[in-house]
Design a protein around this motif. Structure first.
Motif, short mmCIF file in Angstrom:
data_model
loop_
_atom_site.label_atom_id
_atom_site.label_comp_id
_atom_site.label_asym_id
_atom_site.label_seq_id
_atom_site.Cartn_x
_atom_site.Cartn_y
_atom_site.Cartn_z
N SER D 54 0.69 -1.22 -0.33
CA SER D 54 -0.01 0.04 -0.04
C SER D 54 0.64 1.01 -0.17
O SER D 54 1.52 1.56 0.67
N GLY D 55 0.71 2.44 -0.91
CA GLY D 55 1.34 3.42 -0.96
C GLY D 55 1.94 3.77 -2.02
O GLY D 55 2.22 4.47 -2.21
N ARG D 56 2.02 2.09 -2.94
CA ARG D 56 2.81 2.57 -4.02
C ARG D 56 2.23 2.60 -5.27
O ARG D 56 1.15 2.75 -5.60
N ILE D 57 2.88 4.18 -6.16
CA ILE D 57 2.88 4.34 -7.13
C ILE D 57 2.84 3.32 -8.63
O ILE D 57 4.49 2.51 -8.26
N LEU D 58 1.48 2.75 -8.75
CA LEU D 58 2.25 1.78 -10.18
C LEU D 58 2.37 2.27 -11.01
O LEU D 58 3.07 3.46 -11.85
N GLY D 59 2.92 1.26 -12.40
CA GLY D 59 3.02 1.17 -13.58
C GLY D 59 4.36 1.15 -13.81
O GLY D 59 5.65 1.48 -12.83
N HIS D 60 4.90 0.52 -14.68
CA HIS D 60 5.63 0.01 -14.92
C HIS D 60 6.41 0.31 -16.62
O HIS D 60 7.44 -0.36 -17.11
N CYS D 86 10.24 -1.20 -18.69
CA CYS D 86 9.63 -2.35 -17.11
C CYS D 86 10.62 -3.40 -16.45
O CYS D 86 10.04 -3.24 -14.71
N VAL D 87 11.82 -3.71 -16.53
CA VAL D 87 12.46 -4.43 -15.97
C VAL D 87 14.41 -3.63 -15.83
O VAL D 87 14.22 -2.71 -16.49
N SER D 105 20.16 -8.56 -9.36
CA SER D 105 20.25 -8.69 -7.92
C SER D 105 19.74 -7.97 -6.89
O SER D 105 19.05 -7.57 -5.89
N THR D 106 19.33 -6.76 -8.40
CA THR D 106 19.29 -5.28 -7.30
C THR D 106 17.94 -4.82 -7.98
O THR D 106 18.27 -3.25 -8.20
N GLY D 107 17.38 -5.37 -9.36
CA GLY D 107 16.72 -4.40 -9.90
C GLY D 107 15.10 -6.23 -10.52
O GLY D 107 15.22 -6.30 -9.29
N GLY D 108 15.34 -6.17 -11.83
CA GLY D 108 14.17 -7.04 -11.93
C GLY D 108 13.28 -5.94 -12.38
O GLY D 108 13.24 -4.85 -12.06
N TRP D 109 12.18 -7.19 -12.00
CA TRP D 109 10.28 -5.88 -11.94
C TRP D 109 10.55 -5.26 -10.42
O TRP D 109 9.83 -6.37 -10.18
N ILE D 110 10.84 -4.30 -11.18
CA ILE D 110 10.80 -3.05 -9.77
C ILE D 110 9.59 -2.18 -9.59
O ILE D 110 9.04 -1.98 -8.52
N LEU D 111 10.22 -2.26 -10.54
CA LEU D 111 9.04 -0.60 -10.43
C LEU D 111 7.81 -1.01 -10.92
O LEU D 111 7.02 -1.45 -11.62
N ILE D 115 8.80 -0.66 -5.62
CA ILE D 115 9.30 1.07 -5.61
C ILE D 115 8.76 1.72 -6.40
O ILE D 115 8.15 0.88 -7.61
N ASP D 116 8.18 2.77 -6.75
CA ASP D 116 7.61 3.90 -7.11
C ASP D 116 7.15 3.95 -8.65
O ASP D 116 8.68 3.31 -8.96
N GLY D 117 6.44 3.71 -9.44
CA GLY D 117 6.55 3.47 -10.79
C GLY D 117 6.02 4.83 -12.15
O GLY D 117 6.00 6.24 -11.31
N THR D 118 5.61 4.14 -13.53
CA THR D 118 5.20 5.45 -14.17
C THR D 118 4.41 5.53 -13.58
O THR D 118 4.34 7.28 -15.35
N GLN D 119 2.94 5.14 -13.63
CA GLN D 119 1.26 6.07 -13.71
C GLN D 119 1.84 7.38 -12.46
O GLN D 119 1.69 7.05 -11.30
N ALA D 120 2.44 8.77 -13.28
CA ALA D 120 3.20 9.86 -12.05
C ALA D 120 3.72 10.93 -13.44
O ALA D 120 4.02 10.20 -14.20
N GLU D 121 4.09 12.22 -13.01
CA GLU D 121 4.55 13.39 -13.71
C GLU D 121 6.24 12.44 -13.67
O GLU D 121 7.00 12.54 -15.22
N PHE D 122 6.38 12.32 -12.81
CA PHE D 122 8.15 12.21 -13.21
C PHE D 122 8.12 10.62 -12.06
O PHE D 122 7.31 9.35 -11.54
#
Lengths: 345, 345, 345, 345
Positions: D54-60, D86-87, D105-111, D115-122
């Motif tokens: 909860s609280g996550r900005i969605l979108g990858h 997206c990765v 190991s420090t990435g993958g599908w995280i957006l 972590i916060d994603g792309t359905q936002a202005e930045f």
């Protein structure tokens, strides 16, 4: 710090040079504990490598201890024991993404070539996260020096490009250090035959100890006949060129079977004849490659699991203070029986 | 029956010859309804193919109707309409088992070479079960003649060996029938660019219609520069040699990108220079191949599903009675604009 | 002649049967000098193989001497010593052309299944040219019996499908004859680790002698934990299923690393759970295969060059007269410690 | 800035959130100009993705303009127009080096997940050099949004894993956006047949326009029969699962040919039955994969060369202010006929 410096064709000296410093956030400075000399260093000293200019510290192999790291290095910290790869790779450019690190847009083989190298007390390693490897606990650091260049080169350019497979027949033309390294790594794939070919009986005797199933002295000019006789007239599935002159490349063309592969490792200074008038319908493949060091993780695993013992490649040991003697010994291998000479800090 | 017979260098005639008979239980006799002339037939007529001796009926392409089969033929019976493969394959020898039918121990390219061929009313096909293909219902038999040799050759030696992939850049050196067939089959894999190179503007115009994304006339000796300019200085992923002379092979070496492939289709009569002094560290592959016709089933499927239209390769049609005219037309392609000439029974 | 005949579920007998005769021109009749019993023969005897009906002579492995050949057999003649492949292949159908002999349209695994097999004095071998192999001079014929089925099965279905590579980590679930054969052939590729998993300490001890780097007894239900601990929590690159029940397949899913392969060898009688809810994003491959015996030529070469020693798989020897005892011994392997039982004429 | 925020199962809102800032030297901040909604976003909203809290900005997915870069970013600068993958991939870890970026190991599908994603202005993009791509001059930015996720997913998990080849037969089970993207990219390889299977006639009609050679409505439960009939009883070479439920995976097992591949794209929430009792001897491969986005450079090249037109996947357009409407439209695709909905800044 002490460093072996190239001073133009046929000239080198052991000099005092400033310790290198970090110039990019992805750099590391490594204290070199062990290095070695490569056949390519001798090429440079002949003046054959124009990218290497006077004043350059030579050397692109070694192990050491991380002295300092740039801000963007995440995989290493000061004090880590590391293997140095002969190829520097950013990991991000078009060629690195296709695992062709040898053609990295800001790396490749630059150490001891277009930037200062490892035959010194310290060396700056660009793209450290991709170009250094942690030394596994308990690993023999002398043996590991062979993983900087000679073993990945033999494996990638010779064995993998040559598609060595269980039960197949391999000929390796050239039983010097790189040919012997190909012999060691070809055995990962259990070929039925590995025929070593050289002019020097001493090197062929070494090849026998390293696992060759047959050796052929090519001095009489009849090596091709001998290979064809041994292979029932078919030739070999894989011919590995590990010398770099027209005559040995010619021999590879004479002995490769229909459907086979010629995998070139040798550094060639002049063009060669390709007998397409004989080979156009023989379904052969021919490959060239500058080592990408993509196989280094595999080699580390085979080393740690005792599937590979590169230690016998090391025949002589010197201190860095005596690196000029090491060069003498390595350059006169026919008399000294040198394979790889180890240089310790 | 009528047959086009090779009478030694530069001599041929349309003669009356006995109808062939079954000599092995795996043979079939096929009534040839359509055949064609291959560039290789012209090579034979120059005296360049020593395995082909005077008295031989030429031709290794065609479609027809099975006239009779040997006792061990299980896949065909008299009356079946068939495509004749240019390569005869036993399916059982070491090379056939590895799908290298071109080097079948009792087959390979023998039709119209070491045994009588298809430019006749009837032909004996050894290893019939492996060397004939049923003509799919509704298929255009003219188009199918292109599947005997030219299309599998272009696909296997050029496109598959050249590892053409979606988005990659391909150059095809030579825009004659075989280069155009490579152009057609390269499009199976959706490369981003297919650059056709030739000396003849007419052939380059045909290439444009066949799907080339760019054409370069190499007459000015600056084709390599033009390719490098078009590829941002990188060169091409795949260079297909479709001529068979040293100059075109040289061009392929000049334009292949690091990590790329030179796939040779051309029949070479003399050796060529291989610039290992420039290519040893460029990670390139070079392949040669006599067509194995292993791709014939794939080609039949692409043809039946309209992914391939080889019909435009056929520019002229003749009756067997006029095959000497067909040879004239084909041999003077520069003037006649001939690509493939079809010969009907 | 004497023959072991299947008489319906749980019934078999050693009977007198007529010597087989050639029924197609591609047939050979082989005098069987040595055969063996396969786990699949026990499956048949349980009634699990509906294609095998009452009255069938069992057996699909062995070596022998050619007694007679049909008119279209070209590779063998009476008197030749031969290895019998468990798979019969015409070499010509769609599946044979893609080297999937197991699904040959007129062959596949038919010996001792839908046609009479090798547990007899003589056997008829269809498609003899493709389904027999000459015994190399000097080869140990006992060892060769292991090349009829168990070694190509382990190599193709387990090791090759499992993409075993130098330095990789392999787990083999099941240390019976087929698992041990996978262990032997996996070593062609120099993996760093081969972990053998079984319920039986005796079989695990054998595995150690055959080259396992670790053994895990799965009796406590904690084998997955043990594997993950040994692999730093990553799992194995290759998990080979060599049992054929849901529990062992489940274990393979638990221990396969991201990017790894599950290679199934086991003959399964019931469906299994596939945990796609856990594996959908793990980049795994899963393979099944009925042995194609395409690797037999490779195996022969590795055997002749001493890269493979299958002899230790043979634990017991019987005369054909006592084949019922051989079945008893093989069927009660837990007590008898039998791996493969050899039956001599 | 405005952002679409996940508030726990079944709850989301368009909120005002602080603009992201650079937190690592390899980060970039990107002003998002276009984004879209993925089926995975709907999975998150059902509460099926525990890593997304909860609280996550969605979108990858998306394209945008670089606003700022960290000190170690070398490939991009403020003002560059970029495609967002997206990765996220560091390029350096063990999995990135084997091109398995999905398991970085420090990435993958995280957006839009951990972590916060792309359905936002930045949006903040970690490992920017490896996770952004320059927008080629003249490219259609709407079409490019399809290269963030849906096209590489369809290509890698479906088409490449499924080994689609010229002349082969493909079935795609599921004609939603991802199935249609598989249909588009499968055509790179010129298969003879692409059979689309779905319950919705509307989607099947779209599939026909996108290049399907046949469509089958599976509502009657007889889709397997229809496929077998259409393939002469053989089944398909490649079955692509593009739904993610047991019934569609079952169908793939029923229709895959011997020697074929089942390539799973679907996100599965529960285990499925695997019929090893039928498939153990069928020589099939089954693959799973989280998209690695290693094919993005290839896709960019095919897009720029007009081999790929993903624009028709976009059916609706919204402003970011109306993203809740966009979710409604996308979530009710059966009524709205939505495929991909584009959201513009």
């Amino acid at each position: 710090m002490k460093a072996l410096v190239y001073l133009g064709p046929h000239r080198k000296s052991l000099e005092d040079r400033p310790k290198p410093v970090i110039t990019a956030p992805t750099d590391a400075i490594v204290k070199v504990t062990r290095t070695t000399i490569c056949g390519t260093d001798l090429h440079i000293l002949k003046g054959d490598v124009p990218t290497c200019t006077s004043g350059r510290i030579l050397g692109h192999e070694g192990v050491g201890i991380v002295d300092a790291v740039g801000a963007a290095v995440t995989a290493f910290k000061a004090g880590d024991r590391v293997l140095i790869s002969c190829v520097s790779a950013c990991g991000k450019c078009v060629n690195c993404r296709r695992q062709m690190y040898s053609h990295c847009s800001t790396g490749g083989w630059i150490l001891g070539n277009s930037i200062d190298g490892t035959q010194a007390e310290f060396v700056r390693i660009p793209h450290a996260d991709m170009s250094l490897y942690p030394i596994p606990a308990g690993a023999d650091e002398e043996a590991l020096v062979m993983l900087s260049d000679i073993l990945p080169t033999a494996l990638e350019c010779g064995v993998l490009n040559g598609r060595v497979q269980p039960g197949c027949t391999v000929a390796i033309v050239g039983s010097g250090p790189i040919g012997l390294a190909a012999l060691l790594t070809a055995q990962f794939y259990s070929p039925a035959e590995i025929i070593m070919i050289d002019l020097d009986e001493g090197r062929l005797a070494v090849a026998k100890r390293f696992g060759a199933t047959a050796t052929i002295n090519s001095r009489d000019g009849k090596a091709a006949d001998a290979v064809m006789k041994r292979t029932a007239g078919l030739g070999v599935d894989t011919a590995i060129e590990a010398v770099g002159v027209p005559a040995t490349f010619e021999l590879c063309q004479q002995i490769v079977a229909a459907g086979g592969t010629i995998a070139n490792i040798g550094v060639h200074g002049v063009k060669v004849d390709l007998h397409l008038e004989q080979l156009w319908d023989r379904n052969i493949s021919l490959t060239t490659r500058l080592v990408d060091t993509v196989s280094t993780p595999m080699l580390l695993k085979t080393l740690c699991s005792q599937k590979l013992d590169p230690k016998p490649l090391i025949t002589h040991r010197f201190k860095l203070d005596h690196i000029l003697d090491a060069y003498e010994t390595f350059a006169h291998a026919a008399e000294t029986r040198a394979l790889k000479v180890l240089i310790e800090a």
